[in-house]
Design an enzyme around this catalytic site. Sequence first.
Site, PDB file in Angstrom:
ATOM      1  N   SER A 125       0.815  -1.208   0.000  1.00 24.01           N
ATOM      2  CA  SER A 125       0.000   0.000   0.000  1.00 24.01           C
ATOM      3  C   SER A 125       0.861   1.275   0.000  1.00 24.01           C
ATOM      4  O   SER A 125       1.703   1.428  -0.868  1.00 24.01           O
ATOM      5  CB  SER A 125      -0.958  -0.057   1.187  1.00 24.01           C
ATOM      6  OG  SER A 125      -2.115   0.647   0.882  1.00 24.01           O
TER       7      SER A 125
ATOM      8  N   HIS B 280      -7.555  -5.848   0.091  1.00 28.37           N
ATOM      9  CA  HIS B 280      -6.322  -5.089   0.269  1.00 28.37           C
ATOM     10  C   HIS B 280      -5.534  -5.653   1.463  1.00 28.37           C
ATOM     11  O   HIS B 280      -5.954  -5.492   2.604  1.00 28.37           O
ATOM     12  CB  HIS B 280      -6.760  -3.637   0.535  1.00 28.37           C
ATOM     13  CG  HIS B 280      -5.674  -2.641   0.606  1.00 28.37           C
ATOM     14  ND1 HIS B 280      -4.950  -2.260  -0.492  1.00 28.37           N
ATOM     15  CD2 HIS B 280      -5.189  -1.918   1.651  1.00 28.37           C
ATOM     16  CE1 HIS B 280      -4.075  -1.332  -0.137  1.00 28.37           C
ATOM     17  NE2 HIS B 280      -4.186  -1.111   1.163  1.00 28.37           N
TER      18      HIS B 280
HETATM   19  C1  GCU Z   1      -5.341   4.765   1.960  1.00 27.53           C
HETATM   20  C2  GCU Z   1      -4.756   5.571   0.825  1.00 27.53           C
HETATM   21  C3  GCU Z   1      -3.989   4.688  -0.145  1.00 27.53           C
HETATM   22  C4  GCU Z   1      -2.987   3.857   0.596  1.00 27.53           C
HETATM   23  C5  GCU Z   1      -3.655   3.112   1.715  1.00 27.53           C
HETATM   24  C6  GCU Z   1      -2.692   2.347   2.643  1.00 27.53           C
HETATM   25  O1  GCU Z   1      -6.356   3.926   1.483  1.00 27.53           O
HETATM   26  O2  GCU Z   1      -5.799   6.247   0.196  1.00 27.53           O
HETATM   27  O3  GCU Z   1      -3.328   5.463  -1.107  1.00 27.53           O
HETATM   28  O4  GCU Z   1      -2.319   2.997  -0.280  1.00 27.53           O
HETATM   29  O5  GCU Z   1      -4.336   4.005   2.561  1.00 27.53           O
HETATM   30  O6  GCU Z   1      -1.537   2.691   2.739  1.00 27.53           O
HETATM   31  O7  GCU Z   1      -3.175   1.417   3.300  1.00 27.53           O
END
Ligand code: GCU
Length: 434
Positions: free
Chosen positions: A272, A414
């Site tokens: 992420s 995710h």
């Molecule tokens: C949020 C953010 C993302 C990121 C994510 C994370 O959802 O909007 O860009 O990748 O956090 O780091 O878990």
Amino acid sequence: MNPRPCRLLAAICVALSPVFAARPPEIPVNYDEGKVPAYRLPDPLVAADGSAVREAAAWRKRRLELLEVFSREVYGRTPAGRPAGMHWETTSVDRAALGGKAVRKEITVWFTERKDGPRMHLLVYQPPGAAGAHRPRPAFLGYNYYGNQCVNADPGITLSQAWMRPNAEFKIVGNRATEGTRGVHASRWDIETVVARGYATATVYYGDLCEDRGEGVERDVGALFRTGSAEMRSPDAWGAIGIWAWGLSRALDVLAADPEIDASRVAVHGHSRLGKTALWAGAQDERFALVISNNSGCGGAALSMRVFGENVERINTSFPFWFARNFRAYNRREAGLPVDQHQLIALIAPRAVHVASAEDDRWADPRGEFLAARHAGPVYALLGRRGLGVADMPAVNQPVIGDGVAYHIRTGKHDITPYDWARYLDHADRVLRR
Ligand code: GCU
């Protein structure tokens, strides 16, 4: 005070808040493939002066040009090299950790000559054995989200003392880790498996380098380089992602000095926001042999110009301190970007890169992540590799490990799962085992 009138007052405030609070305008998010705008990806093999890049030597020059644009317009500039006073000490070694299945080392790294200045704590696991009994190990390196103790329930890991974001699930209250955070992300690290496959695996808490909040960029490493505040930084100054990426290179400096680790065979990885970080670190620092982006999304592997899922304005609004301030000029103007993320991946060529998506992670735009991996291909081809080698997005759980570039999309949300790790290990076996 009597709690009843207190509660009544609070209810009135909540009811009136939409009237008084200046609410930011809603930022639209597109999840409709039919509404992806027509876009033209900038060609990594056409230099700024319009000339075609046809050989490896010309790519070296073009590479610097692209790095300059990503630095100035997207992530902000990274100071060169390591600070003069940087030094480190191994604070603990246990050659019988994890029930004898691993060696555990902890190293504190100070970025100046001072012991009260900015620092980070590196945790390393490696396959068991006496010092010097084996040839140097290939290694994985990545940041963790909640302190080193979150990666495994091993009671021997020193509990992080650093500031961290609250997390109700992990009972992080008062911005500090508790004993309850031990091993909360163990499934995201799969350390026993990685070590059993013959790799070392190293991690640092990302908040050691820069706290993941606006003030972060003016403290610690940000302060060392006089970054300034999130809003007052120079427009091309780095943000948190730049600082985190720099820290990965410093962790590699330290690993490179360990005779038990082979620094020419290190994979940098991240999930992420830390996947965005791993890509930026791998793009800049050519010592990383394999770069792994797990569900990195907007500002990571996903093409910005598709404007699908999280978009540039959304990310700059929610996290105004992650990127350079210049990046905000592309809010709702993705088509005007001078670079897109396939070129970030191309900067890793000819070294190996692995981009991974999750089916339910539409926020990160899996198709955009695939397309960026695919469109880095011409640079790999120029440097003698095939790249991904497929034109169509593979089905879920059908990984494509191409020559240089790999991509997989798995079922689920995710996250980083043992399924992802199995793919990364297979890929690493191909490129880090010689
Ligand atoms: C949020 C953010 C993302 C990121 C994510 C994370 O959802 O909007 O860009 O990748 O956090 O780091 O878990």
